[in-house]
Design an enzyme around this catalytic site. Structure first.
Site, PDB file in Angstrom:
ATOM      1  N   SER A   1      -1.938 -47.986   2.535  1.00  0.00           N
ATOM      2  CA  SER A   1      -1.075 -47.247   1.897  1.00  0.00           C
ATOM      3  C   SER A   1      -0.153 -48.181   1.363  1.00  0.00           C
ATOM      4  O   SER A   1       0.259 -49.281   1.355  1.00  0.00           O
ATOM      5  CB  SER A   1      -0.064 -46.568   2.957  1.00  0.00           C
ATOM      6  OG  SER A   1       0.746 -47.257   3.738  1.00  0.00           O
TER       7      SER A   1
ATOM      8  N   GLU B   1      -4.670 -53.256  -3.112  1.00  0.00           N
ATOM      9  CA  GLU B   1      -5.227 -51.976  -3.448  1.00  0.00           C
ATOM     10  C   GLU B   1      -4.733 -50.612  -2.687  1.00  0.00           C
ATOM     11  O   GLU B   1      -5.021 -50.409  -1.374  1.00  0.00           O
ATOM     12  CB  GLU B   1      -6.820 -51.694  -3.220  1.00  0.00           C
ATOM     13  CG  GLU B   1      -7.546 -52.775  -4.079  1.00  0.00           C
ATOM     14  CD  GLU B   1      -7.643 -52.623  -5.379  1.00  0.00           C
ATOM     15  OE1 GLU B   1      -7.203 -51.183  -6.033  1.00  0.00           O
ATOM     16  OE2 GLU B   1      -8.166 -53.279  -6.334  1.00  0.00           O
TER      17      GLU B   1
ATOM     18  N   GLY C   1       1.429 -51.562   2.047  1.00  0.00           N
ATOM     19  CA  GLY C   1       1.432 -52.493   1.109  1.00  0.00           C
ATOM     20  C   GLY C   1       2.411 -53.457   0.576  1.00  0.00           C
ATOM     21  O   GLY C   1       2.385 -54.442   0.272  1.00  0.00           O
TER      22      GLY C   1
END
Length: 447
Positions: free
Chosen positions: A184, A205, A188
């Site tokens: 998420s 990502e 992140g």
């Protein structure tokens, strides 16, 4: 972790093509167990069997790609302005790469990172999702067996099973110069802050909020099939899942009528059975988030055109859902991780692009049109602001040959193909004086 760090000293001295040969053997070992591993992914994660097998095939493809890459980790020669001097770039391994993956792709995302990291001369420390420990263990045993068969330390590829405490340890460990995190945006951002605080590097990502735009000249049947796969595949639990469908006003109702009809034909059930297109959500918490999201959607003026309910049965099954809603509704800016598709109407290409770009995330996007002028506007500087910009295909199902990743709150990382390998190495600019004089750059005369 100590064993992995020590093994890096050995692994990085092995020539890159020899490292590629080891990765080739890993690919062959995975290929021999493709269907067994695919069933395990399906059983543990919940995606349908063809997707589970496809995920394992993706890591096999990454192994094949990395073998060729191992002979192409090229630097460059740079012309020097000074006589009898040469400039060049040299790429060297980082040492240890940390890879933290999510439940929705429990081994493919590992492949994007680990296959490249290994041929680049790095050891890998992997934390799989706590809800998919079986695939983590199975993958690790297969890789370790290949390493040990070649008289190499199994610690070159090290895995941990556990929760947030393992991820926290990886982000804080100064022996890990690069941390790749998939998850998420909220988590992140914390990972990025912790890794940056020790001057490490991050490859992120994160969340997606992906849109498909259907223009008035589009091939409707092609677009409907694409939206179905993009919105319903993996029960809407891909970061590249289509969350928003933007329909030109002139084809709006025609398209919606056809889409609802194909949604009615989607077979829900056991993901291991032939013919199933929609398996369960991964956990009961995911089911709860779906139901809470539906309530929020209704409270913000959303109209349920199809689905919108959980299925009262064993397992975390929910209906694939189509919602008519304004692009300005706050819930549209968020990623609801399930098979929920927001549908909205537009009049002009400019308006559609503005809606596409209006959310915080910037992972994937696609437009359906036959007109070259629209295509190149979409691909250009005033088009989509995403990292993946497609034409006449779904937002999901990316090939491994291109760099995968997104902009804005998606994190900016790039994995898999193209020149993503450069993130897993450190670059040195080297200037060599092979003459007897000492000319200085910029013509400086110093004494």
């Amino acid at each position: 972790m100590r064993a992995c760090y020590d093994a890096a000293k050995t692994w990085m001295t092995i020539p890159a093509p020899k490292r590629g040969e080891i990765v080739r053997q890993i690919g062959d070992a995975l290929r021999a167990k493709l269907h067994h591993l695919g069933r395990l992914v399906s059983l543990e994660m919940g995606k349908i069997l063809p997707e589970g097998i496809g995920e394992v095939q993706e890591i096999i493809d990454m192994c094949d790609y990395a073998v060729g890459l191992s002979r192409q980790l090229n630097g460059s020669i740079i012309p020097s302005e000074r006589p009898n001097h040469m400039m060049m770039e040299v790429w060297n391994p980082l040492g240890v790469v940390g890879v933290i993956t999510a439940f929705n792709f429990p081994c493919a995302v590992l492949g994007w990172n680990a296959c490249i990291a290994l041929v680049c001369g790095n050891c890998v420390v992997w934390k799989g999702a706590p809800t998919t420990p079986l695939i983590t263990i199975a993958m690790t045993k297969i890789v370790a067996s290949v390493l040990e068969k070649n008289n190499l330390p199994g610690a070159i590829f090290t895995a941990f099973c556990g929760g947030a405490e393992i991820g926290q340890a990886i982000t804080l460990d100064t022996r890990i110069p690069l941390v790749s995190f998939t998850g998420s945006t909220k988590v992140g951002l914390m990972v990025q802050q912790q890794v940056n605080a020790r001057f490490g590097k991050c490859l992120l990502e994160l969340s997606g909020n992906n849109a498909i735009i259907v223009m008035d000249d589009a091939d409707i049947q092609l677009a409907v099939r694409s939206v179905l796969f993009a919105a319903v595949g993996t029960a809407g639990q891909r970061c590249t899942t289509c969350r928003r469908l933007l329909l030109h006003e002139s084809i709006y109702q025609t398209f919606l009528d056809q889409l609802v009809e194909v949604y009615k034909q989607v077979r829900l059930g056991d993901p291991l059975e032939n013919g199933t297109l929609l398996g369960p959500l991964h956990t009961s918490a995911s089911r709860g988030a779906f139901l809470k999201g539906i309530q929020t959607i209704k409270s913000q003026g959303g109209k349920i055109l199809y689905g919108g309910s959980a299925i009262e049965s064993e397992g975390n099954f929910v209906q694939p859902t189509i919602v008519e809603i304004s692009s300005s509704a706050p819930v549209v800016r968020e990623e609801l991780f399930g098979p929920v598709l927001y549908v909205m109407k537009f009049q002009t290409l400019k308006e559609a692009i503005e809606i596409n770009n209006s959310v915080p995330q910037g992972l994937s996007s696609s437009i359906f049109t036959r007109r070259p002028d629209i295509i190149f506007k979409w691909l250009g500087p005033h088009g989509s602001d995403c990292g993946i910009v497609n034409v006449n295909i779904p937002t999901n199902g990316a090939e491994i040959g291109g760099a995968f990743g997104g902009e804005k709150a998606t994190g900016g990382g790039r994995e898999a193909g193209s020149d993503s390998w450069k993130q897993y190495m450190r670059r040195a600019t080297c200037t060599i004086n092979y003459g007897s004089e000492l000319p200085l750059a910029q013509g400086i005369n110093f004494g």
